[in-house]
Write an enzyme that holds these catalytic residues in place. Structure first.
Site, PDB file in Angstrom:
ATOM      1  CG  ASP A  11      -0.402  13.379   6.028  1.00  0.00           C
ATOM      2  OD1 ASP A  11      -1.623  13.648   6.470  1.00  0.00           O
ATOM      3  OD2 ASP A  11       0.740  13.559   6.701  1.00  0.00           O
ATOM      4  CB  SER A  12      -1.735  17.581   5.772  1.00  0.00           C
ATOM      5  OG  SER A  12      -1.126  17.162   6.876  1.00  0.00           O
ATOM      6  CB  CYS A  74      -4.506  12.405   6.249  1.00  0.00           C
ATOM      7  SG  CYS A  74      -4.928  14.001   7.008  1.00  0.00           S
ATOM      8  CD  GLU A 154       4.357  18.692   7.771  1.00  0.00           C
ATOM      9  OE1 GLU A 154       4.063  17.315   8.132  1.00  0.00           O
ATOM     10  OE2 GLU A 154       4.681  19.019   6.577  1.00  0.00           O
ATOM     11  CB  CYS A 183      -2.978  12.400  13.961  1.00  0.00           C
ATOM     12  SG  CYS A 183      -1.950  13.681  12.998  1.00  0.00           S
ATOM     13  CG  HIS A 185       1.765  14.771  11.124  1.00  0.00           C
ATOM     14  ND1 HIS A 185       0.944  14.659  10.106  1.00  0.00           N
ATOM     15  CD2 HIS A 185       2.802  15.592  10.556  1.00  0.00           C
ATOM     16  CE1 HIS A 185       1.372  15.360   9.229  1.00  0.00           C
ATOM     17  NE2 HIS A 185       2.222  16.117   9.713  1.00  0.00           N
TER      18      HIS A 185
END
Ligand code: DGL
Length: 272
Positions: A11-12, A74, A154, A183, A185
């Site tokens: 993922d990012s 992601c 994040e 998403c 997150h």
């Protein structure tokens, strides 16, 4: 492909960790290598070309690590780069993602109006709409782009401080019966988002990680690549190696320790 080879998840940043955690619960004997591209987070603000180029670097890294499968944990990558990743790596290992198992799941059959909250890159791709329209014709789809959310999560900002921002985004999703937290997150705040609706309207918030990991398990079993015993040929068991492209702050590490226990090796890895 070896049955005891690791599964690479990326993922990012921290979002994909929710998927990794679910893998350790549903498939406790799998070895996992995680990669969070923290240097380039948020992917939601990046162009399609950038996302493709970067994801290919990460997937190539997993190839070197001899993974048997990868999980694109992601939505921004799946919706912008899945086709390219499949084209380039399909024969190398099994490629999983966080969108196709949800869209294909019959859970959507009972919905009439689905709300999708996601990053700008995911919304811009229109991937969800295209995928959903392949399988269903009865569904109304409303999408909202939430550029502020993933970067705040994040950074470890607490839910209490971003509750109003979330509420504002959700206000754009009127009269929905199903909500997709599109998403990874956002999955950290599923319960809190559920509470925002509690007592007002009944909205089904889809359990993304459960469905995604059920699919991974099913396919690995079918391909005889599902690990039922702990192996000794790999040093990393479950989630023990956690790569990121920057040094990560303490709260991030703490979160990972809380989810997975203490035996995690954090490593920084920067692509050329
Ligand atoms: N977790 C990622 C997703 O599922 C995106 C977060 C970001 O913008 O980097 O889309």
């Amino acid at each position: 492909m070896k049955i005891d080879a690791p599964i690479g998840i990326f993922d990012s940043g921290i979002g994909g960790v929710i998927i990794a955690k679910e893998i350790t619960m549903q498939m406790p004997n799998e070895n996992i290598i995680y990669f969070g591209d923290t240097m380039n987070m948020p992917y939601g603000e990046k162009s399609k070309d950038f996302i493709i180029k970067n994801s290919i670097k990460i997937v190539s890294f997993f190839l070197k690590k001899k993974c048997k499968a990868i999980v694109i944990a992601c939505n921004s990558v799946t919706s912008n780069a899945l086709e390219e990743i499949k084209k380039k790596f399909n024969r190398k290992f099994i490629i999983f993602n966080v969108i196709e198992p949800i869209v294909k799941n019959k859970i959507l059959l009972t919905s009439n109006r689905i709300g999708i909250i996601a990053t700008p890159a995911t919304i811009r791709s229109n991937f969800y709409v295209k995928e959903i329209n392949k399988y269903y014709h009865h569904l109304d789809i409303i999408q909202v782009s939430a550029p502020l959310l993933a970067p705040m999560i994040e950074k470890g900002i607490e839910i209490i401080k971003i509750k109003n921002i979330i509420k504002n985004y959700l206000n754009n999703l009127k009269s929905i019966d199903t909500l997709l937290l599109a998403c990874t997150h956002y999955l950290f705040f599923k319960k809190e988002i559920e509470n925002l609706y509690y007592g007002r309207v009944h909205i089904h918030i889809i359990d993304i990680q459960k469905i995604v990991v059920q699919e991974i398990k099913k396919i690995l079993k079918e391909k005889k690549l599902y690990s039922t015993t702990t192996s000794s040929s790999y040093h990393h068991k479950k989630l023990e190696i956690f790569y990121t492209s920057t040094f990560i702050p303490c709260f991030f590490k703490k979160k990972i320790y809380t989810l997975f226990g203490k035996d995690i090796l954090f490593k920084r890895y920067v692509f050329n």
